[in-house]
Scaffold this motif. Structure first.
Motif, PDB file in Angstrom:
ATOM      1  N   ILE A 155       0.140  -0.544  -0.298  1.00 32.97           N
ATOM      2  CA  ILE A 155       0.407   0.188  -0.268  1.00 32.97           C
ATOM      3  C   ILE A 155       0.830   1.431  -0.393  1.00 32.97           C
ATOM      4  O   ILE A 155       1.822   1.277   0.808  1.00 32.97           O
ATOM      5  CB  ILE A 155      -1.073   0.266   0.905  1.00 32.97           C
ATOM      6  CG1 ILE A 155      -1.696  -1.158   1.278  1.00 32.97           C
ATOM      7  CG2 ILE A 155      -2.148   1.451   1.271  1.00 32.97           C
ATOM      8  CD1 ILE A 155      -2.657  -1.375   0.303  1.00 32.97           C
ATOM      9  N   SER A 156       0.114   2.272  -1.128  1.00 39.47           N
ATOM     10  CA  SER A 156       1.566   3.573  -0.700  1.00 39.47           C
ATOM     11  C   SER A 156       1.059   4.614  -0.528  1.00 39.47           C
ATOM     12  O   SER A 156      -1.031   4.289  -0.486  1.00 39.47           O
ATOM     13  CB  SER A 156       2.185   3.670  -1.842  1.00 39.47           C
ATOM     14  OG  SER A 156       2.839   3.071  -2.536  1.00 39.47           O
ATOM     15  N   LEU A 157       0.927   5.318   0.793  1.00 36.93           N
ATOM     16  CA  LEU A 157       0.701   6.663   1.305  1.00 36.93           C
ATOM     17  C   LEU A 157       0.576   7.545  -0.147  1.00 36.93           C
ATOM     18  O   LEU A 157       1.640   8.459   0.000  1.00 36.93           O
ATOM     19  CB  LEU A 157       0.144   7.507   2.581  1.00 36.93           C
ATOM     20  CG  LEU A 157      -0.305   5.482   3.460  1.00 36.93           C
ATOM     21  CD1 LEU A 157       0.319   6.149   4.851  1.00 36.93           C
ATOM     22  CD2 LEU A 157      -1.343   5.495   3.224  1.00 36.93           C
ATOM     23  N   LEU A 158      -0.281   8.328  -0.430  1.00 34.43           N
ATOM     24  CA  LEU A 158       0.217   9.554  -1.499  1.00 34.43           C
ATOM     25  C   LEU A 158      -0.212  10.537  -1.459  1.00 34.43           C
ATOM     26  O   LEU A 158      -1.827  10.814  -1.153  1.00 34.43           O
ATOM     27  CB  LEU A 158       0.098   9.027  -3.077  1.00 34.43           C
ATOM     28  CG  LEU A 158       0.185  10.182  -4.072  1.00 34.43           C
ATOM     29  CD1 LEU A 158       1.596  10.115  -4.835  1.00 34.43           C
ATOM     30  CD2 LEU A 158      -0.915   9.249  -5.707  1.00 34.43           C
ATOM     31  N   GLY A 159       0.638  11.694  -1.618  1.00 34.58           N
ATOM     32  CA  GLY A 159       0.139  13.090  -0.978  1.00 34.58           C
ATOM     33  C   GLY A 159       0.667  14.271  -1.064  1.00 34.58           C
ATOM     34  O   GLY A 159       1.800  13.611  -1.139  1.00 34.58           O
ATOM     35  N   PRO A 160       0.386  15.489  -1.232  1.00 28.84           N
ATOM     36  CA  PRO A 160       1.134  16.323  -1.058  1.00 28.84           C
ATOM     37  C   PRO A 160       1.856  16.564   0.623  1.00 28.84           C
ATOM     38  O   PRO A 160       1.362  15.755   1.312  1.00 28.84           O
ATOM     39  CB  PRO A 160       0.352  17.344  -1.065  1.00 28.84           C
ATOM     40  CG  PRO A 160      -1.014  16.956  -1.139  1.00 28.84           C
ATOM     41  CD  PRO A 160      -1.098  15.788  -1.367  1.00 28.84           C
ATOM     42  N   SER A 161       3.337  17.087   0.174  1.00 26.10           N
ATOM     43  CA  SER A 161       3.479  17.584   1.346  1.00 26.10           C
ATOM     44  C   SER A 161       3.103  18.424   2.134  1.00 26.10           C
ATOM     45  O   SER A 161       2.401  19.064   2.368  1.00 26.10           O
ATOM     46  CB  SER A 161       4.996  18.380   0.807  1.00 26.10           C
ATOM     47  OG  SER A 161       5.887  18.018   0.416  1.00 26.10           O
ATOM     48  N   HIS A 184      -3.790   9.670 -14.097  1.00 25.45           N
ATOM     49  CA  HIS A 184      -5.781   9.512 -13.075  1.00 25.45           C
ATOM     50  C   HIS A 184      -5.135   9.155 -11.242  1.00 25.45           C
ATOM     51  O   HIS A 184      -5.612  10.853 -10.808  1.00 25.45           O
ATOM     52  CB  HIS A 184      -6.175   8.017 -12.657  1.00 25.45           C
ATOM     53  CG  HIS A 184      -7.582   8.218 -11.855  1.00 25.45           C
ATOM     54  ND1 HIS A 184      -8.740   8.926 -11.856  1.00 25.45           N
ATOM     55  CD2 HIS A 184      -7.281   6.803 -10.794  1.00 25.45           C
ATOM     56  CE1 HIS A 184      -8.944   8.589 -10.945  1.00 25.45           C
ATOM     57  NE2 HIS A 184      -8.568   7.719 -10.002  1.00 25.45           N
ATOM     58  N   LEU A 185      -4.054   9.015 -11.131  1.00 24.79           N
ATOM     59  CA  LEU A 185      -3.186  10.091  -9.674  1.00 24.79           C
ATOM     60  C   LEU A 185      -2.940  10.852  -9.698  1.00 24.79           C
ATOM     61  O   LEU A 185      -2.765  11.603  -8.916  1.00 24.79           O
ATOM     62  CB  LEU A 185      -2.641   8.992  -9.283  1.00 24.79           C
ATOM     63  CG  LEU A 185      -3.152   7.021  -8.925  1.00 24.79           C
ATOM     64  CD1 LEU A 185      -1.909   6.588  -8.674  1.00 24.79           C
ATOM     65  CD2 LEU A 185      -3.920   7.092  -7.639  1.00 24.79           C
ATOM     66  N   THR A 186      -2.633  11.617 -11.011  1.00 17.84           N
ATOM     67  CA  THR A 186      -1.507  13.032 -11.126  1.00 17.84           C
ATOM     68  C   THR A 186      -2.793  13.901 -11.389  1.00 17.84           C
ATOM     69  O   THR A 186      -2.939  14.896 -10.308  1.00 17.84           O
ATOM     70  CB  THR A 186      -1.310  13.084 -12.607  1.00 17.84           C
ATOM     71  OG1 THR A 186       0.317  11.605 -12.175  1.00 17.84           O
ATOM     72  CG2 THR A 186      -0.488  13.854 -12.390  1.00 17.84           C
ATOM     73  N   SER A 187      -3.734  13.431 -11.461  1.00 16.58           N
ATOM     74  CA  SER A 187      -5.361  14.456 -11.444  1.00 16.58           C
ATOM     75  C   SER A 187      -6.039  14.329  -9.961  1.00 16.58           C
ATOM     76  O   SER A 187      -6.176  15.607  -9.749  1.00 16.58           O
ATOM     77  CB  SER A 187      -6.201  14.182 -12.445  1.00 16.58           C
ATOM     78  OG  SER A 187      -7.432  14.624 -12.402  1.00 16.58           O
ATOM     79  N   LEU A 188      -5.883  13.326  -9.256  1.00 18.33           N
ATOM     80  CA  LEU A 188      -6.244  13.251  -8.104  1.00 18.33           C
ATOM     81  C   LEU A 188      -5.004  14.114  -6.653  1.00 18.33           C
ATOM     82  O   LEU A 188      -5.862  15.025  -6.075  1.00 18.33           O
ATOM     83  CB  LEU A 188      -6.480  12.101  -7.352  1.00 18.33           C
ATOM     84  CG  LEU A 188      -7.191  11.059  -8.067  1.00 18.33           C
ATOM     85  CD1 LEU A 188      -7.418   9.780  -7.095  1.00 18.33           C
ATOM     86  CD2 LEU A 188      -8.567  11.383  -7.315  1.00 18.33           C
ATOM     87  N   LEU A 189      -4.229  13.762  -7.605  1.00 18.70           N
ATOM     88  CA  LEU A 189      -2.987  14.858  -6.849  1.00 18.70           C
ATOM     89  C   LEU A 189      -2.824  16.385  -7.179  1.00 18.70           C
ATOM     90  O   LEU A 189      -3.056  17.718  -6.412  1.00 18.70           O
ATOM     91  CB  LEU A 189      -1.597  14.226  -7.050  1.00 18.70           C
ATOM     92  CG  LEU A 189      -0.828  13.670  -6.590  1.00 18.70           C
ATOM     93  CD1 LEU A 189       0.709  13.623  -6.689  1.00 18.70           C
ATOM     94  CD2 LEU A 189      -0.728  13.979  -4.681  1.00 18.70           C
ATOM     95  N   ARG A 190      -3.679  17.197  -7.779  1.00 13.48           N
ATOM     96  CA  ARG A 190      -3.957  18.042  -8.449  1.00 13.48           C
ATOM     97  C   ARG A 190      -5.123  18.461  -7.703  1.00 13.48           C
ATOM     98  O   ARG A 190      -5.210  19.857  -7.605  1.00 13.48           O
ATOM     99  CB  ARG A 190      -4.342  18.365 -10.104  1.00 13.48           C
ATOM    100  CG  ARG A 190      -2.749  18.219 -10.847  1.00 13.48           C
ATOM    101  CD  ARG A 190      -3.409  18.946 -12.312  1.00 13.48           C
ATOM    102  NE  ARG A 190      -2.111  18.457 -13.237  1.00 13.48           N
ATOM    103  CZ  ARG A 190      -2.376  17.644 -14.206  1.00 13.48           C
ATOM    104  NH1 ARG A 190      -3.058  16.667 -14.586  1.00 13.48           N
ATOM    105  NH2 ARG A 190      -1.447  17.585 -14.918  1.00 13.48           N
ATOM    106  N   LYS A 191      -6.390  17.982  -7.654  1.00 12.31           N
ATOM    107  CA  LYS A 191      -7.132  17.920  -6.741  1.00 12.31           C
ATOM    108  C   LYS A 191      -6.878  18.414  -5.093  1.00 12.31           C
ATOM    109  O   LYS A 191      -6.882  19.402  -4.580  1.00 12.31           O
ATOM    110  CB  LYS A 191      -7.715  16.994  -6.663  1.00 12.31           C
ATOM    111  CG  LYS A 191      -9.608  17.350  -6.026  1.00 12.31           C
ATOM    112  CD  LYS A 191     -10.439  16.268  -5.884  1.00 12.31           C
ATOM    113  CE  LYS A 191     -10.476  15.491  -7.213  1.00 12.31           C
ATOM    114  NZ  LYS A 191     -11.623  14.335  -7.272  1.00 12.31           N
TER     115      LYS A 191
END
Length: 255
Positions: A37-43, A241-248
């Motif tokens: 599992i990866s936890l992906l998100g902005p700093s 798709h994940l890049t789009s979510l990160l932009r959000k």
């Protein structure tokens, strides 16, 4: 079978101004045995804080985290942890770094030696036992750190941006090595990363965290066989798709 449960986790830090800073609020998810599992998100979204609580290094303000049905109340050999800079002991050889945690286990010296040899084999480090960390490449240092974390046979391996300081070309090579090593070990993994492509390459699931109190924007299952082809349309589709979510997520930060 569920191995790890994160239930209603809230983490609040006091500020010098006397106000409460809520980093995480009512975070919930579970991890099945054998999953990566990866936890992906902005700093600043709380992903590393969450990982350290899974590791038992911090306590939640409220809520609880369970491993094998038992509440996590502190660090233990059940949880292997690899830090961003690997935290190898520079004065110890490869062999002694890997063996370090075994001194706290109730094992004979013969059993410890056998376990270290298993880890050297698993991490493709045979022949490098007597080298110091400074004599190793970045990829080899990574393998030593993972082997050390696996030596005590933890139930879950926790990775805190293990490739965060590596350049792009070396990063892909080290991702390949990490994927190989974790796959051979067959262990459950939770990794913190801010690299979208890395999360797609390594993970079975990616939890995308927003900037607002650890909100999980989406739990994305990566349905691709391993080893993964970085150039395939399906792989690129997950990255987009994940890049789009990160932009959000970043958009909510700016708001």
């Amino acid at each position: 079978m569920e191995l790890l449960q994160v239930k209603d986790i809230t983490k609040v830090f006091p500020t010098p101004q006397g106000e409460d800073h809520v980093v995480l609020e009512d975070v919930n998810f579970s991890v099945n045995e054998g999953e990566f599992i990866s936890l992906l998100g902005p700093s600043g979204c709380g992903k590393t804080t969450l990982l350290t609580m899974i590791g038992g290094f911090q306590e939640p303000t409220s809520g609880a985290i369970f491993l094998d049905g038992n509440e996590i109340t502190g660090p233990s050999a059940e949880k292997g942890y690899v830090f961003q800079n690997y935290a190898l002991f520079p004065w110890m050889t490869v062999e002694k770094n890997i063996a370090y945690g075994l001194q706290f286990k109730n094992m004979t010296q013969e059993e410890k030696n056998r376990r270290v040899d298993e880890m050297l084999q698993l991490a493709n480090l045979k022949g490098h036992e007597e080298k110091l960390p400074i004599q190793l490449s970045g990829g080899m240092q990574q393998r030593v750190a993972v082997a050390r974390a696996l030596a005590c046979k933890p139930r879950v391996l926790l990775l805190d941006e293990p490739l965060g300081a590596v350049d792009f070309q070396m990063r892909e090579l080290m991702q390949n090595q990490l994927d190989m090593l974790v796959g051979k070990a067959g262990i459950t993994v939770v990794m913190v990363t801010h690299d979208v492509a890395e999360s797609v390459f390594l993970s079975d699931r990616v939890l995308v965290m927003g900037s607002s109190r650890g909100e999980i924007l989406e739990d994305v299952t990566i349905r691709l066989p391993k080893p993964r082809d970085r150039d395939s349309e399906e792989y690129i589709g997950y990255v987009e798709h994940l890049t789009s979510l990160l932009r959000k997520a970043f958009g909510r930060t700016e708001a």
